[in-house]
Scaffold this motif. Structure first.
Motif, mmCIF file in Angstrom:
data_model
loop_
_atom_site.group_PDB
_atom_site.id
_atom_site.type_symbol
_atom_site.label_atom_id
_atom_site.label_comp_id
_atom_site.label_asym_id
_atom_site.label_seq_id
_atom_site.Cartn_x
_atom_site.Cartn_y
_atom_site.Cartn_z
ATOM 1 N N LYS A 1 2.686 3.270 -9.299
ATOM 2 C CA LYS A 1 3.715 3.318 -8.093
ATOM 3 C C LYS A 1 3.597 1.796 -7.448
ATOM 4 O O LYS A 1 4.699 1.503 -7.153
ATOM 5 C CB LYS A 1 2.938 4.141 -6.996
ATOM 6 N N VAL A 2 2.240 1.119 -7.413
ATOM 7 C CA VAL A 2 2.243 -0.165 -7.083
ATOM 8 C C VAL A 2 3.257 -1.108 -7.893
ATOM 9 O O VAL A 2 4.075 -2.096 -7.532
ATOM 10 C CB VAL A 2 0.924 -0.815 -6.903
ATOM 11 N N GLN B 1 -2.101 0.957 0.878
ATOM 12 C CA GLN B 1 -1.804 2.359 0.903
ATOM 13 C C GLN B 1 -2.569 3.400 -0.110
ATOM 14 O O GLN B 1 -2.154 4.635 -0.052
ATOM 15 C CB GLN B 1 -0.158 2.534 0.743
ATOM 16 N N GLY C 1 0.903 -2.033 -1.558
ATOM 17 C CA GLY C 1 0.402 -0.637 -2.317
ATOM 18 C C GLY C 1 -1.035 -0.591 -2.278
ATOM 19 O O GLY C 1 -1.504 0.696 -2.299
ATOM 20 N N TRP D 1 -2.156 3.550 -3.189
ATOM 21 C CA TRP D 1 -1.236 4.076 -4.278
ATOM 22 C C TRP D 1 -2.026 3.920 -5.581
ATOM 23 O O TRP D 1 -2.509 2.972 -5.988
ATOM 24 C CB TRP D 1 0.093 3.404 -4.080
ATOM 25 N N GLU D 2 -1.439 4.709 -6.509
ATOM 26 C CA GLU D 2 -1.684 4.659 -8.070
ATOM 27 C C GLU D 2 -1.174 3.390 -8.601
ATOM 28 O O GLU D 2 -0.149 3.020 -8.170
ATOM 29 C CB GLU D 2 -1.551 5.968 -8.735
#
Length: 303
Positions: A273-274, A267, A264, A269-270
């Motif tokens: 999302k992780v 990438q 995560g 990610w926020e």
């Protein structure tokens, strides 16, 4: 005439726990207590290294088959930059080969193994959570100190090397590979098989250190050299977690959590999302591993 008592020491040895009429000399001796090391499967210390060679051969075969299929489908496959499908397929073959080779060498050296011998056993949840958090905090602390000491700014780029940035489909399969398949396969091989074989030979501490070194070196082809030492420490801490809980389930969960967090972050990610990825990986790992662990009797302590 009064009878004379027998001299001290001449009385017959009494065994009050024996039934009358059973001579003491015919009673079988009590069983000899076995040490924790003696209770381990009799896997020789060379078996994990032989299994690694088997894994390498299967992984090469899998990559060759994936390359052939890609070429037949019209893809331009070059050794320096293979398509994500080839890389991901080859890595799935590698993870499957870790499990297959461990089972094969275990069977060849000590008879047909059980899942419990590889560490798939139930575990007390509170004990598992306590030791899991302790191992994870220790790893994060060491990683932070290591990064600060060497001024490391970049993250591990393994997901990008696997092709996670090429498409959403590739990202999905990379997530399954990194967050679910790798934690299960690597824990079964390195902690369940390698650590078990080595600690019969050099003890728990020596086995944990050796397994950690092997775990770090095995990632030399996929991780930058600067990350190999933290990976080795992570591998050793997972051995401690297995030793203290007596089950691979906490090790698989921690491995899945750590890999999901790393994916995560890589990438960008926020946080929500992780977290969703981490929870999903844990659920998937436990859904696969727990049915096998239920086949073994429950244990609350290490073996």
């Amino acid at each position: 005439m009064a009878s004379v008592p027998p001299p001290p020491g001449s009385e017959p040895l009494l065994r009050p726990e024996l039934p009358d009429g059973l001579p003491p000399e015919r009673v079988p001796p009590p069983p000899v207590a076995r040490s924790a090391r003696d209770r381990l499967p009799a896997w020789p210390p060379w078996a994990p290294f032989a299994a690694m060679l088997v894994t390498l051969g299967i992984a090469i075969l899998g990559a060759a088959l994936a390359t052939l299929v890609a070429q037949l489908l019209g893809y331009d496959v070059s050794a320096g930059d293979p398509p994500p499908g080839v890389t991901i397929t080859g890595t799935f073959f590698q993870d499957g080969a870790l499990i297959l080779s461990a089972w094969l060498l275990a069977r060849l050296t000590a008879g047909s193994p059980s899942w419990a011998q590889f560490g798939l056993r139930p575990v007390a949840p509170l004990r598992a959570v306590r030791w899991l958090l302790g191992a994870w905090v220790a790893f994060i602390a060491f990683s932070g100190i290591w990064a600060a000491a060497l001024s490391i700014k970049e993250n591990d780029d393994l997901p990008q090397e696997l092709g996670a940035d090429d498409s959403s489909t590739a990202l999905f399969f990379v997530a399954v590979l990194v967050c679910v398949a790798a934690p299960i396969a690597e824990e079964l091989f390195f902690r369940g098989f390698c650590f078990t074989a080595l600690r019969r030979w050099i003890g728990a501490a020596g086995g944990a250190i050796a397994t950690g070194v092997i775990f770090g070196l095995i990632h030399a082809g996929s991780a930058d050299p600067v990350f190999l030492v933290p990976l080795g420490v992570f591998g050793a801490l997972l051995c401690v977690l297995y030793l203290r809980t007596g089950s691979l389930l906490p090790c698989m969960v921690l491995h899945a959590l750590n890999n999901s967090l790393a994916l995560g972050v890589s990438q960008s990610w926020e946080p929500l999302k992780v977290i969703a990825l981490m929870l999903g990986a844990v659920v998937a790992v436990l859904a696969i591993a727990m049915p096998l662990a239920r086949l073994a009797p429950q244990t609350a302590s290490a073996t």
